[in-house]
Design an enzyme around this catalytic site. Structure first.
Site: not given
Ligand code: G6P
Length: 608
Positions: A2, A27, A75, A101-102, A481, A485, A488, A504, A603
């Site tokens: 949000c 976001r 959101w 927001n929250g 990672e 990616k 995502e 295994h 985000k």
């Molecule tokens: C969300 C984002 C990720 C990010 C994670 C942690 O899930 O989509 O890309 O790595 O939060 O975010 P931060 O702001 O704490 O690094």
């Protein structure tokens, strides 16, 4: 997640609110709305589509006139995405409009109480209790009513409020969720983050928790919940507008990948003086560091993956045990920590709710907290004993790229500094690592030069259902990672596996044509990786390998090879991830997906 914007001044509010919401789109959201006050009435406009749709629906804001208003990107958490659940929410008498927001954790109880008093709710949201409570407690004094209401709320909130009796007053309140005030000339703003503000002003007030802000076009006044005035501290932001805009790229993610060399230079260069790492920003000194017998890294998502790289590097260099935890697990598992543990919190946004809660948990148990954060003045930065900022600039694409590599850069700086302070690595080796770190941005530039080749390679995975990333040691950490990616933004299932663990169980999934991306950049383990590549190839896998320049032997064992310039083995993750950020990007692009705003993701995850 949000996003909130708010404006009070002399100009039409709607275009400013809509523009701000567009800046906050990154976001993540599924519906949006604005409310503007004019002639004693609040008018709203909402959408379950993109913000562009709100521009169209309101004729660029013209149909919602007025010079004070609030806006919101939602959101969904409580109640699905719909215009009814979209904010702003109104009180029954339409006197108040609220964005939030929250999560209000005690909303069921509050709602039931109001229903028993005859209130009829319009939405399924937790937020709606706020305007309904304002209506109940308002006796002609807005600040008084807001203070009474926020005292009743459990959980987290950033609130923006307007009231028809106060045609120039915008009220905000904050507890655990991000909210900042923008101070303009004859106008003032609120927003969830600076990206929505910097085209208007760079003077901001970071609102503290448990604070209520009352803004008119000329004044900013802050209060605690008992209406006692609190001092207003204005800070200046250095980020420029261009940094927060796309600048000719199709997507922010591509822009941000191309910015990685510069972002890393900005993060490391001011901290290397006469060949030595100097961390002036932290108070942790030699004496305090010597008392540390354990390091505990806590983070979410990509930041957690950066932490895993940090574990490999720091255990080698410092010979101190390092644990890495997911913040959402750490906070609920009765963690063992004490004053001899250094907790390193990693977060790009500095607002991730789970990470912030884990930080508080660690602090309460006596641990010293050092955080690695990108957003200055964020909640995590404020709550930490020490902060080392990544100077990556604003990161807009949901899938992090420069956020992650600058987090790695800070972990490298910290490891070099701590090894020097503790004397665990000899000076000659430290100076080799430090020189190599300065060379990381150039090495990344050379990987970025291979964009076209990687785009060609990505075509092979466009129709894949599932693929695997394998690696050992730091290569394994990078695999995690790289796999994230791809998931995502391309929505292709992938799994990262420690190459030695594959046999295994998971090797049963390797069949004819299955793509396996093998990261073989750790020289000490290169031969072991070649054996693992042979194992999967013997079972029909299509292997894409990544190796250091010069290690051409792997070409005979793989269908495709990406070579990366050599940097010190501890630093390789920052270079090695780049081809796979690009790979994920191109697969998503070839599939025609919305790269910057992948479905269901946010985000900045400011709720649990
Ligand atoms: C969300 C984002 C990720 C990010 C994670 C942690 O899930 O989509 O890309 O790595 O939060 O975010 P931060 O702001 O704490 O690094």
């Amino acid at each position: 997640m949000c996003g909130i914007v708010g404006f009070t001044g002399n100009k039409p509010a709607s275009p400013i609110l809509l523009d701000g919401l567009e800046k906050l789109e990154y976001r993540g959201y599924d519906s949006a709305g604005i409310a503007v006050l004019n002639d004693n009435k609040i008018k709203t406009a909402k959408t379950t589509e993109r913000i562009r749709n709100l521009f169209e629906k309101t004729d660029n804001g013209k149909t919602v006139p007025g010079s004070i208003g609030i806006g919101h990107t939602r959101w969904a958490t409580h109640g699905g995405p719909s215009t009814t659940n979209a904010h702003p929410h109104l009180s029954g008498d339409a006197k108040f409009a609220v964005v939030h927001n929250g999560i209000i954790e005690n909303y069921v109880e509050l709602k039931e109480e109001l229903i028993s008093e005859g209130v009829e709710f319009a939405s399924e949201t937790d937020t709606e209790v706020v305007p309904r409570l304002l209506e109940k407690y308002y006796k002609g004094d807005l600040l008084d009513a807001v203070c009474q209401v926020v005292k009743k709320l459990d959980g987290s909130f950033a609130l923006g409020i307007i009231c028809t009796d106060y045609p120039e007053t915008l009220v905000a309140a904050k507890k655990f969720s991000p909210l900042i005030i923008g101070k303009g000339k004859g106008e003032n703003y609120i927003a969830s983050d600076v990206t929505a503000l910097i085209s208007h002003t760079r003077d901001v007030v970071y609102l503290e928790d448990d604070t209520v802000a009352v803004l008119t076009k000329n004044d900013i006044n802050l209060y605690d919940y008992n209406k006692n005035e609190v001092a207003v501290k204005v800070s200046h932001i250095n980020w420029d507008i261009a940094a927060a805009e796309k600048g000719g790229y199709d997507y922010f993610m591509m822009k941000e990948m191309c910015e990685e060399p510069r972002a890393i230079r900005q993060t490391i260069e001011p901290r290397i003086k006469d060949g030595e790492v100097v961390l002036e920003d932290i108070s942790l000194d030699k004496e305090a560091l010597r008392k540390i017998n354990r390091i505990s890294i806590v983070a979410c998502g990509s930041a957690y993956h950066a932490g895993i790289v940090g574990k490999y590097v720091m255990e080698e260099m410092l010979r101190i045990p390092v644990d890495v935890d997911l913040a959402s697990e750490y906070r609920y598992r009765n963690p063992i920590t004490d004053s001899k543990t250094l907790t390193i919190i990693i977060s790009q946004s500095g607002e991730t709710a789970d990470t912030l809660a884990a930080l508080n948990e660690a602090k309460q148990r006596g641990s010293r907290v050092l955080s690695i954060v990108n957003v200055v003045g964020s909640s995590i930065a404020k709550a930490s004993d020490d902060v080392i900022y990544t100077w990556a600039g604003p990161e807009i694409a949901v899938a992090t790229t420069k956020g992650y590599t600058t987090q790695l850069s800070v972990l490298y700086l910290f490891a070099i500094w701590a090894a020097k302070t503790l004397g665990t690595v000899d000076d000659k080796t430290l100076s080799e690592i430090t020189n190599s770190l300065k060379n990381v941005p150039n090495a990344i530039d050379r990987v970025l030069d291979q964009k076209d080749k990687i785009r060609e390679m990505a075509k092979h995975s466009v129709d894949s259902q599932s693929l695997f990333f394998i690696g050992r040691n730091i290569d394994y950490a990078v695999s995690l990672e790289a796999s994230l990616k791809l998931k995502e933004i391309s929505y292709i299932h992938s799994e990262a596996y420690a190459a030695g663990e594959l046999k295994h169980g998971t090797i049963s999934l390797i069949e004819e044509g299955r793509t396996v991306i093998a990261l073989a950049c750790q020289t000490d383990l290169y031969d072991k990786m070649l054996s693992n590549i042979k194992e999967v190839r013997a079972r029909g896998a299509y292997v894409v390998a990544c190796a250091n320049e010069g290690e051409t032997g792997v070409a005979a064992e793989a269908e495709e090879v990406i070579y990366i310039p050599r940097v010190h083995k501890f630093l390789r993750a920052a270079v090695e991830i780049i081809p796979f950020q690009l790979y994920a990007y191109y697969v998503a692009e070839l599939k025609g997906l919305d790269i910057d705003k992948p479905r269901n993701l946010a985000k900045s995850v400011t709720v649990e």
